[in-house]
Design a protein around this motif. Sequence first.
Motif, PDB file in Angstrom:
ATOM      1  N   VAL A 135       3.375  -5.141   3.300  1.00 37.05           N
ATOM      2  CA  VAL A 135       3.132  -3.552   2.750  1.00 37.05           C
ATOM      3  C   VAL A 135       3.731  -3.152   4.233  1.00 37.05           C
ATOM      4  N   LEU A 136       3.571  -3.241   4.916  1.00 33.46           N
ATOM      5  CA  LEU A 136       4.231  -1.860   6.938  1.00 33.46           C
ATOM      6  C   LEU A 136       5.623  -3.074   6.719  1.00 33.46           C
ATOM      7  N   THR A 137       6.020  -4.313   6.278  1.00 30.06           N
ATOM      8  CA  THR A 137       7.330  -4.563   6.733  1.00 30.06           C
ATOM      9  C   THR A 137       8.386  -3.859   5.395  1.00 30.06           C
ATOM     10  N   VAL A 138       7.736  -3.764   3.975  1.00 32.09           N
ATOM     11  CA  VAL A 138       8.698  -3.655   3.198  1.00 32.09           C
ATOM     12  C   VAL A 138       8.986  -2.040   3.335  1.00 32.09           C
ATOM     13  N   ARG A 197       2.620  -1.217  -7.441  1.00 30.14           N
ATOM     14  CA  ARG A 197       2.991   0.615  -7.963  1.00 30.14           C
ATOM     15  C   ARG A 197       3.002   1.160  -6.651  1.00 30.14           C
ATOM     16  N   PHE A 198       2.670   0.462  -5.570  1.00 30.76           N
ATOM     17  CA  PHE A 198       2.267   1.033  -4.328  1.00 30.76           C
ATOM     18  C   PHE A 198       4.416   1.728  -3.765  1.00 30.76           C
ATOM     19  N   LEU A 199       4.840   0.124  -3.622  1.00 29.17           N
ATOM     20  CA  LEU A 199       5.777   0.066  -3.138  1.00 29.17           C
ATOM     21  C   LEU A 199       6.883   0.802  -3.733  1.00 29.17           C
ATOM     22  N   ASP A 200       6.588   0.579  -5.161  1.00 26.93           N
ATOM     23  CA  ASP A 200       7.404   0.944  -6.563  1.00 26.93           C
ATOM     24  C   ASP A 200       7.993   2.485  -6.003  1.00 26.93           C
ATOM     25  N   MET A 201       6.563   3.239  -5.269  1.00 28.36           N
ATOM     26  CA  MET A 201       6.851   5.088  -6.121  1.00 28.36           C
ATOM     27  C   MET A 201       8.213   4.998  -4.689  1.00 28.36           C
TER      28      MET A 201
END
Length: 398
Positions: free
Chosen positions: A218-221, A373-377
């Motif tokens: 998540v942090l890398t993205v 979904r979290f990263l989609d935002m």
Amino acid sequence: MARKKLFSVENLTLIAIGAGIAFGYFFPALSTELKAVGDIYLKLLKMLIIPLVFASIFIAIASLSGKEELKSIGVKAFLYYLSTTALAVLLGIVIFHLINPGSGEHLLQIPQNVTIEKKELSLSDFLLSFIPANIFEALSKGAILPIIFFTILFAVAALFIQQTKRTVLYNFFDSINDAMMVLARWVIALTPIGVFFLIAATVAKNGLEPIFELYSYVLTVLLALMFHALVTLPSIGYFVGRFNPYRYFLQIKEAPLIAFSTASSSATLPVSLEVAEEKGGVSKKVAGFVLPLGATINMDGTALYESIAVLFIANISGVELSLAQQITIFITVTFASIGAAGIPGAGLIMMTMVLDSVGLPVEAIALIITVDRFLDMFRTAVNNWGDLLGAKLIQKVL
Ligand code: ASP
């Protein structure tokens, strides 16, 4: 005045995002129950898309001074879309290798018991999907790419008819466009309420725990998305377009905020058109051409996200990717992001194609789906910011 600014839709939306996260976390049942309020807002936004796409593209093209200007905007827009998407994929690959998330963690078994439908996209299917066999069917289904294709041809054809008749068409679509913009402003006024319930329902559904479990990924993205949004794209605005990209961002920030909350580039399109024209100083001509097209095919955030996601999946499944495979990823991700629809989760579906291209099992998506979904935002907000920056840039260099 200061008080008015404090309670602007943008500020209230920011508060609504924070409050929505907290509400969704502490009151998941109630948030799920009240999801309909967010859905009403989303539907109102979606209701505006098709008439706006049709009218804004038509008047953008009809107001061009000739074929030369159309070619100029078209070529510049495509150059911008393609180069920023390629830069995003490259950035994703570089940042992934710098941080190397997932290596050293125990290898994960790719789940065998899930079935994920594979997305196959041949070049001929891709090209054919642009052409509507029946424009009314495309309109009723909301198939944006074929609608854009038809509208561009229709508007170009209108350049060849009698001037007086063309003026009738132009005035007709210009009036539709103006009325839709008024409607858009009314819907935008509801943003803080809609966003609050949308975010609360999203947090209630997905929880926050998976984010911590997959924190390195998540942090890398997030880091790569931030870099693209705050450094790569603004540099292009500053050096090529000679404008202050951060000031421009502050003028149009409502659109990326709504993109973040809805995770849909298409649903955000009415807002993008409104803020670009009313606050960002972009002409109807440029915004009407660059933004609808961009919302559909220019997705820097999605491209960047997909490249990191595929490399991460390879890492945690213990697969070593060769340079040739990474080049394949570069190319397929670029096309996957162009082919992804501007709706929530579209990037993840297109990723099956990328995984397949390097021989990774598509079921491996199950490993990252919990945080999608979290990263989609975030990636949708970057997709939207890329489109808006492109509109201003093309306005400046025209
Ligand atoms: N939700 C994204 C968009 O609408 C697409 C994606 O899933 O990456 O732009």
